[in-house]
Enzyme design. Sequence first.
Site, PDB file in Angstrom:
ATOM      1  N   ARG A 516      38.178  46.994  35.804  1.00 30.41           N
ATOM      2  CA  ARG A 516      36.844  47.086  35.360  1.00 30.41           C
ATOM      3  C   ARG A 516      36.302  47.974  34.430  1.00 30.41           C
ATOM      4  O   ARG A 516      36.638  49.144  34.338  1.00 30.41           O
ATOM      5  CB  ARG A 516      35.700  47.309  36.602  1.00 30.41           C
ATOM      6  CG  ARG A 516      35.057  45.983  37.027  1.00 30.41           C
ATOM      7  CD  ARG A 516      34.044  46.530  38.089  1.00 30.41           C
ATOM      8  NE  ARG A 516      34.231  45.572  38.971  1.00 30.41           N
ATOM      9  CZ  ARG A 516      34.784  45.574  40.294  1.00 30.41           C
ATOM     10  NH1 ARG A 516      35.313  46.977  40.796  1.00 30.41           N
ATOM     11  NH2 ARG A 516      34.945  44.747  41.273  1.00 30.41           N
ATOM     12  N   SER A 580      43.508  54.877  40.022  1.00 29.20           N
ATOM     13  CA  SER A 580      43.677  54.984  41.459  1.00 29.20           C
ATOM     14  C   SER A 580      45.261  54.904  41.770  1.00 29.20           C
ATOM     15  O   SER A 580      45.918  54.125  42.497  1.00 29.20           O
ATOM     16  CB  SER A 580      43.303  53.567  42.063  1.00 29.20           C
ATOM     17  OG  SER A 580      41.808  53.372  41.806  1.00 29.20           O
ATOM     18  N   ASP A 631      40.129  56.658  43.244  1.00 34.71           N
ATOM     19  CA  ASP A 631      39.132  55.829  43.756  1.00 34.71           C
ATOM     20  C   ASP A 631      38.533  56.172  45.021  1.00 34.71           C
ATOM     21  O   ASP A 631      37.362  56.047  45.400  1.00 34.71           O
ATOM     22  CB  ASP A 631      39.706  54.192  43.799  1.00 34.71           C
ATOM     23  CG  ASP A 631      41.022  54.253  44.728  1.00 34.71           C
ATOM     24  OD1 ASP A 631      41.570  55.158  44.888  1.00 34.71           O
ATOM     25  OD2 ASP A 631      41.660  53.187  44.652  1.00 34.71           O
TER      26      ASP A 631
HETATM   27  C1  G6P Z   1      36.648  49.744  44.842  1.00 34.30           C
HETATM   28  C2  G6P Z   1      37.050  50.659  43.268  1.00 34.30           C
HETATM   29  C3  G6P Z   1      38.487  50.258  42.895  1.00 34.30           C
HETATM   30  C4  G6P Z   1      39.249  50.358  44.166  1.00 34.30           C
HETATM   31  C5  G6P Z   1      38.934  49.350  45.038  1.00 34.30           C
HETATM   32  C6  G6P Z   1      39.836  49.294  46.075  1.00 34.30           C
HETATM   33  O1  G6P Z   1      35.877  48.911  44.396  1.00 34.30           O
HETATM   34  O2  G6P Z   1      36.128  50.531  42.361  1.00 34.30           O
HETATM   35  O3  G6P Z   1      38.885  51.238  42.009  1.00 34.30           O
HETATM   36  O4  G6P Z   1      40.544  50.621  43.563  1.00 34.30           O
HETATM   37  O5  G6P Z   1      37.695  49.658  45.670  1.00 34.30           O
HETATM   38  O6  G6P Z   1      39.911  47.934  46.465  1.00 34.30           O
HETATM   39  P1  G6P Z   1      41.009  46.922  46.216  1.00 34.30           P
HETATM   40  O7  G6P Z   1      40.812  45.925  47.255  1.00 34.30           O
HETATM   41  O8  G6P Z   1      40.301  46.191  44.710  1.00 34.30           O
HETATM   42  O9  G6P Z   1      42.096  47.381  45.930  1.00 34.30           O
HETATM   43  C1  BGC Z   2      47.380  55.040  45.492  1.00 31.72           C
HETATM   44  C2  BGC Z   2      45.932  55.865  45.672  1.00 31.72           C
HETATM   45  C3  BGC Z   2      44.833  55.072  45.795  1.00 31.72           C
HETATM   46  C4  BGC Z   2      45.142  53.865  46.649  1.00 31.72           C
HETATM   47  C5  BGC Z   2      43.999  52.890  46.768  1.00 31.72           C
HETATM   48  C6  BGC Z   2      47.497  53.898  46.442  1.00 31.72           C
HETATM   49  O1  BGC Z   2      48.426  53.247  45.969  1.00 31.72           O
HETATM   50  O2  BGC Z   2      48.375  55.893  45.553  1.00 31.72           O
HETATM   51  O3  BGC Z   2      45.862  56.895  44.626  1.00 31.72           O
HETATM   52  O4  BGC Z   2      43.491  55.593  46.234  1.00 31.72           O
HETATM   53  O5  BGC Z   2      46.350  53.130  46.452  1.00 31.72           O
HETATM   54  O6  BGC Z   2      43.489  52.407  45.924  1.00 31.72           O
END
Ligand code: G6P
Ligand code: BGC
Length: 963
Positions: A516, A580, A631
């Site tokens: 995003r 992240s 994140d």
């Molecule tokens: C939030 C953050 C993302 C993050 C995500 C994890 O929305 O903005 O950066 O990685 O949560 O959730 P997802 O299920 O998309 O991995």
């Molecule tokens: C990453 C982290 C991240 C998490 C959630 C992991 O795989 O190593 O840095 O915070 O995923 O997105």
Amino acid sequence: MVTAVAQRLAAQRREINDTLALLSLSPENLQQVRDKMRVELERGLRRDSHRTASVKMLPSFVYRIPDGTERGKYLALDLGGTNFRVLVVKIRSGIRKSVRMYNKIYAIPLEIMQGTGEELFDHIVQCISDFLDYMGMKNTRLPLGFTFSFPCRQTGIDKGSLVSWTKGFKATDCEGNDVVEMLREAIKRRNEFDLDIVAVVNDTVGTMMTCAYEDPKCEIGLIAGTGSNVCYMEEMRNIEMVEGDEGQMCVNTEWGGFGENDCIEDIRTRFDREVDEGSLNNGKQRFEKMTSGMYLGEIVRQILIDLTRRGLLFRGHITEPLKTRGIFETNDRLALLQVRSILQQLGLDSTCDDSIIVKEVCGTVSRRAAQLCGAGMAAIVDKIRENRGLNQMNITVGVDGTLYKLHPHFSRILKDTVKALAPQCDVEFVLSEDGSGKGAALITAVIDKYLYAMRFSDETLMDIMKRFRRELGNGLGRDTNPTATVKMLPTFVRSIPDGSEKGDFIALDLGGSAFRILRVKVSHEKKQTVQMESQIYDTPEDIIHGSGTRLFDHVAECLGDFMEKQNIKDKKLSVGFTFSFPCAQTKLNESYLLTWTKRFKASGVEGMDVVTLLNKAIKKRGVDIMAVVNDTVGTMMTCGFDDQRCEVGIIIGTGTNACYMEELRHIDLVEGDEGRMCINTEWGAFGDNGMLEDIRTEFDREIDRGSLNPGKQLFEKMVSGMYMGELVRLILVKMAKEGFLFEGRITPELLTKGKFETKHVSSIEKNKEGLAKAKDILGRLGVEPSADDCVAVQHVCTIVSHRSANLLAATLGGILSRLKDNKGNPRLRTTVGIDGSLYKMHPYARRLHKTVRRLVPESDVRFLLSESGSSKGAAMVTAVAYRLADQRRQITETLAEFRLTSDQLLEVKKRMRTEIQNGLGKKTHDSATIKMWPTYVLSTPDGSGERSSTWIEISFPDCDSTS
Ligand code: G6P
Ligand code: BGC
Ligand code: G6P
Ligand code: BGC
């Protein structure tokens, strides 16, 4: 005279013999019983005749006998025999293969056996509660196998509606209802503990399983106890009431009902009819009433009354005791050698002859029972032999029940009869030593084989929590950090937003399920407000698995596109970068990627500073990357914006991770001891050093082997959304291969990685529409699931997501307990900011919260869902960084006037020189600004003088002696 007496006695004898002859069965009689039983067995199996068959042949949904690989700890209930028992059964596999059991017997008072169904099940649950207390196991949610020794129409291994009560039970509102459901509801009513009821099992099936665990040839279970019944392994193709033709299933014959259609009226006597009429279930269980312990005493009593009435016994006196139903209890009748004393104890005044007659009566009744069972058994073994097309067959029957165990001749007569009536079968009878509760636990274990290792008691979770806390400590320590798996990375974020942040920022958000780009405007009119506009961009697989340069070029292109659309191409905006992945940061905008995780694997990025890479790709687009945040940190900051108490951020999404505010004095890797800094724990790597091997399953290992980063992020792979659907898929494949699911059918779709998605897990878990969803989802994978398949799949989904919630509760518990210790307060009040697609799914959050509160009871934790992703938080961090940078700029400007150029300095030097000259010159001295006064000191010391005389001694109080 003598002749007359002798004649009378002979006549009496004849009468007695004639009476007893009614109960003796000729070899032809027995053959007929065998053949009729065979007919009824077949009728019970066939769809068109099932309804009217007297032998119901109920499917048990037990497909196989244990193979010795079962293990785990189970609870079992054993209801319906002489005793009601609650047990815990520990099963070990491998070289230490063993079964250990602890049990307690509870009474079921008559008024409860024959009261209301609710009272009965409440009583059962009360006994379970007592047992769990007694074993100290209230908080261990164990799987439970329920031996329920009554006819149940099962539609699955954990579903069975009671057809009708038998033996001494007659509780109201139970017949026609699902007994598992009634038990669940009673557990809910008590609201004190939780159990997983995995299987409901007839005692015959339990007995067969108990014996089969030792002897795989055991494929029949016989109960000759209070009641009478048999089960055996039947070919699926013959069981028309159940779909599918492959393999076998155990059928609970309920042969006790044999004869309900009058097919054995020729051998029933008036005594049998008398007994039937006096029973709780008149007309029913006619074969049982001729063969089982609960009724044999009654038959004997009816015969004795008859003989007495005819003056052949007890001098013709029908005494009160003889009129009393149930006076001959099973054991009394069995210990016939002491007949006389027993009769006396019962108040029956007997002569020596009387005793002989009573003994004969008993012998006849029990002999007939054993023979009838033998004839029935002959029908069954022959059927199995024919099923298999064998000329000769060896088979084992597992037996239990007081009648078989305690009667001196029952087992011998039974065996002889089977031998005579089924000569082509070599039948061995093995006594079940441990009752059918063990079998119920084994069945539970067979079903639970792949799932047992995914359930954790609170003790285990506590232990995992402790291990995680140790890892936190290792990550923070200077000496232990290099080898620590939980890296505890400093983030250089020192506080949550204080409400003074403002500005116009761009946020990049890369690494979750979506990439995003956002514009975040934070303004300050009266109140701080945040406006956000965002766009999602694709991250195609070939880009995230290609070269790093291409990946960052792609990010830069998307950024260009976004700025163009936002009309801010020429604006100089600060950028916050949510990245992240685990990064070692040296400052807020210098961040070296340690390793890719989740779906990313672009080359040439690991070990590099992502800010440099991004800057290179962006070239001169006029943007300034102010901060890189994980994140978790972004989420904590987003939530901190709404709740100042927020000091933990966790992500339960594609990946999983947590950050929290740690005391700086504990962070060895960062200078300074004052205040706090946010630490990105990177808990996904927990277990990469082998620390979780005891709780990883074969499925976790398989997932790891097939992943982009084998050997890494082992904890993440057990719990996060990227892997959960796949875990379920692997379990389903395995269960199907073993014949527990889909009748053993496996489709190519089911074998395809990624075909079962994590979002499917949560939709199947839903209470109401879950089963329909399961049918739909599995249908799309090409399997046509039966109703039971759907229930089983739902069960698997629940267990896998439950495990995830439990494990994450343990690690979060580790952080919370550390925070509590850091603060030194007896209770912790805090807020945890959370984000991630998995957390937002169906029952996940509730489970997590519940377990965290149990594991860290001395805390009041608020869980705050981040509504606007982590980018808002990243913008806040950027705002703070921007403000600090801005402050630095202003200070620089203010101090600018004090800065002198070298020309200015040379000018000063020139002027100073002139002034010195002026001060020394006689003419110019008066007007000089620098006066240059003489001092009359003519030389500096030459080193020849005595030092001590020219120095003033200054002494200080002795610093070493503390007064
Ligand atoms: C939030 C953050 C993302 C993050 C995500 C994890 O929305 O903005 O950066 O990685 O949560 O959730 P997802 O299920 O998309 O991995
Ligand atoms: C990453 C982290 C991240 C998490 C959630 C992991 O795989 O190593 O840095 O915070 O995923 O997105
Ligand atoms: C085993 C089982 C009971 C079963 C009983 C039959 O021990 O554990 O559930 O009903 O045998 O025997 P009984 O003689 O007690 O009816
Ligand atoms: C029940 C059976 C049970 C048997 C032995 C009968 O009354 O109908 O389900 O197996 O007793 O306990």
